[in-house]
Design a protein around this motif. Sequence first.
Motif, PDB file in Angstrom:
ATOM      1  N   GLN A  93      -5.380 -12.625   0.166  1.00  0.00           N
ATOM      2  CA  GLN A  93      -4.652 -11.446  -0.276  1.00  0.00           C
ATOM      3  C   GLN A  93      -5.364 -10.168   0.158  1.00  0.00           C
ATOM      4  O   GLN A  93      -4.728  -9.176   0.528  1.00  0.00           O
ATOM      5  N   SER A  94      -6.702 -10.190   0.116  1.00  0.00           N
ATOM      6  CA  SER A  94      -7.448  -8.998   0.515  1.00  0.00           C
ATOM      7  C   SER A  94      -7.359  -8.761   2.009  1.00  0.00           C
ATOM      8  O   SER A  94      -7.576  -7.652   2.483  1.00  0.00           O
ATOM      9  N   GLU A 109       2.413  -4.848   5.806  1.00  0.00           N
ATOM     10  CA  GLU A 109       3.226  -5.993   5.391  1.00  0.00           C
ATOM     11  C   GLU A 109       3.530  -5.958   3.901  1.00  0.00           C
ATOM     12  O   GLU A 109       4.443  -6.631   3.430  1.00  0.00           O
ATOM     13  N   MET A 110       2.758  -5.168   3.160  1.00  0.00           N
ATOM     14  CA  MET A 110       2.965  -5.071   1.705  1.00  0.00           C
ATOM     15  C   MET A 110       3.481  -3.693   1.300  1.00  0.00           C
ATOM     16  O   MET A 110       3.343  -3.281   0.154  1.00  0.00           O
ATOM     17  N   SER A 124       5.836  -0.465   0.279  1.00  0.00           N
ATOM     18  CA  SER A 124       6.908  -0.322  -0.704  1.00  0.00           C
ATOM     19  C   SER A 124       8.218   0.095  -0.051  1.00  0.00           C
ATOM     20  O   SER A 124       9.292  -0.156  -0.580  1.00  0.00           O
ATOM     21  N   SER A 125       8.138   0.764   1.108  1.00  0.00           N
ATOM     22  CA  SER A 125       9.330   1.188   1.838  1.00  0.00           C
ATOM     23  C   SER A 125       8.953   1.464   3.289  1.00  0.00           C
ATOM     24  O   SER A 125       7.786   1.405   3.661  1.00  0.00           O
ATOM     25  N   TRP A 126       9.948   1.773   4.099  1.00  0.00           N
ATOM     26  CA  TRP A 126       9.693   2.086   5.508  1.00  0.00           C
ATOM     27  C   TRP A 126       8.895   3.374   5.668  1.00  0.00           C
ATOM     28  O   TRP A 126       8.247   3.573   6.685  1.00  0.00           O
ATOM     29  N   LEU A 127       8.961   4.254   4.670  1.00  0.00           N
ATOM     30  CA  LEU A 127       8.256   5.533   4.741  1.00  0.00           C
ATOM     31  C   LEU A 127       7.038   5.556   3.836  1.00  0.00           C
ATOM     32  O   LEU A 127       6.648   6.611   3.328  1.00  0.00           O
ATOM     33  N   ASP A 128       6.429   4.394   3.625  1.00  0.00           N
ATOM     34  CA  ASP A 128       5.221   4.291   2.807  1.00  0.00           C
ATOM     35  C   ASP A 128       4.040   4.823   3.633  1.00  0.00           C
ATOM     36  O   ASP A 128       3.413   4.099   4.406  1.00  0.00           O
ATOM     37  N   LEU A 129       3.744   6.106   3.477  1.00  0.00           N
ATOM     38  CA  LEU A 129       2.719   6.750   4.288  1.00  0.00           C
ATOM     39  C   LEU A 129       1.324   6.203   4.001  1.00  0.00           C
ATOM     40  O   LEU A 129       0.470   6.154   4.897  1.00  0.00           O
ATOM     41  N   ALA A 130       1.086   5.803   2.755  1.00  0.00           N
ATOM     42  CA  ALA A 130      -0.229   5.251   2.412  1.00  0.00           C
ATOM     43  C   ALA A 130      -0.470   3.933   3.157  1.00  0.00           C
ATOM     44  O   ALA A 130      -1.551   3.710   3.717  1.00  0.00           O
ATOM     45  N   ALA A 131       0.550   3.069   3.163  1.00  0.00           N
ATOM     46  CA  ALA A 131       0.428   1.795   3.886  1.00  0.00           C
ATOM     47  C   ALA A 131       0.285   2.028   5.381  1.00  0.00           C
ATOM     48  O   ALA A 131      -0.488   1.347   6.063  1.00  0.00           O
ATOM     49  N   THR A 157      -3.060   0.964   7.472  1.00  0.00           N
ATOM     50  CA  THR A 157      -2.860   0.017   8.575  1.00  0.00           C
ATOM     51  C   THR A 157      -3.312   0.614   9.899  1.00  0.00           C
ATOM     52  O   THR A 157      -3.999  -0.039  10.693  1.00  0.00           O
ATOM     53  N   SER A 158      -2.930   1.859  10.145  1.00  0.00           N
ATOM     54  CA  SER A 158      -3.300   2.514  11.405  1.00  0.00           C
ATOM     55  C   SER A 158      -4.810   2.658  11.522  1.00  0.00           C
ATOM     56  O   SER A 158      -5.385   2.413  12.593  1.00  0.00           O
ATOM     57  N   LYS A 159      -5.458   3.054  10.428  1.00  0.00           N
ATOM     58  CA  LYS A 159      -6.914   3.209  10.443  1.00  0.00           C
ATOM     59  C   LYS A 159      -7.594   1.874  10.727  1.00  0.00           C
ATOM     60  O   LYS A 159      -8.570   1.811  11.497  1.00  0.00           O
ATOM     61  N   SER A 160      -7.067   0.803  10.141  1.00  0.00           N
ATOM     62  CA  SER A 160      -7.644  -0.520  10.367  1.00  0.00           C
ATOM     63  C   SER A 160      -7.445  -0.975  11.809  1.00  0.00           C
ATOM     64  O   SER A 160      -8.351  -1.554  12.420  1.00  0.00           O
TER      65      SER A 160
END
Length: 229
Positions: free
Chosen positions: A19-20, A26-27, A29-36, A40-43
């Motif tokens: 899970q970590s 992939e997790m 909340s929406s297509w515009l989830d800026l935090a995700a 993801t981009s930073k990773s």
Amino acid sequence: DEKIAPVASSVQGVRKMLQSQRVDWEMRSSWLDLAAFWRTSKSILFRPSDVFSALNYDAGIGNALVYLLIYGSLGQIIGRYWITLLGIHYGIIESNALDNTVHFAGTILLTPVVFLALIFVAAGLVHLVLRILLANRRPFSTTFQVMAYVSGATSMVNVIPFLGRIVMPLWALVLYFVGLSKAHQTSKAKVFFALFLPLLILGLLALGVILAIAVSHVLEFLEVLGNPL
């Protein structure tokens, strides 16, 4: 119970570890989830090996496609904006506000379609070479996922005026290399050939077209010299 307890705890530990390792996009909340998107981009930019080792390749191309179309296209549009400003500043592009606005609006509309088509073609060529080299451990969707995520993340480097346009393709090639090696679990030499052989072929084709045009112009010039008015 004493025998089962260690097994249960180890299973829970593996589940928490998996899970970590899940990719944030992939997790979302929406297509515009800026935090995700940001995580993801930073990773992808700084820890590509971890991302492409943990990515769910059985999920299909949907997540990668949305990521590429929204954020990859946005990065390309920003990069185009800086180039337009540079052209206006040095007089390469006429500073007509209406014409430039209409032209830039057309760029905004066409960028997602053109960008998606380019990544599909590039992923198809790379996957074809991987298949010829017997290096594709997974289907085309996996190759597309890697190239879409990398292209989306590196496109946002365009927020850096002008310099981002230079850094972006070089950074993308490095991340393609790492991502495809992890995704297909194959040798780095085969991935190297899969990435650079299509570039070499396309470069030779472009050179052939340029030479053909140059030769046609030379022949036309010689014909004019041979038939003076």
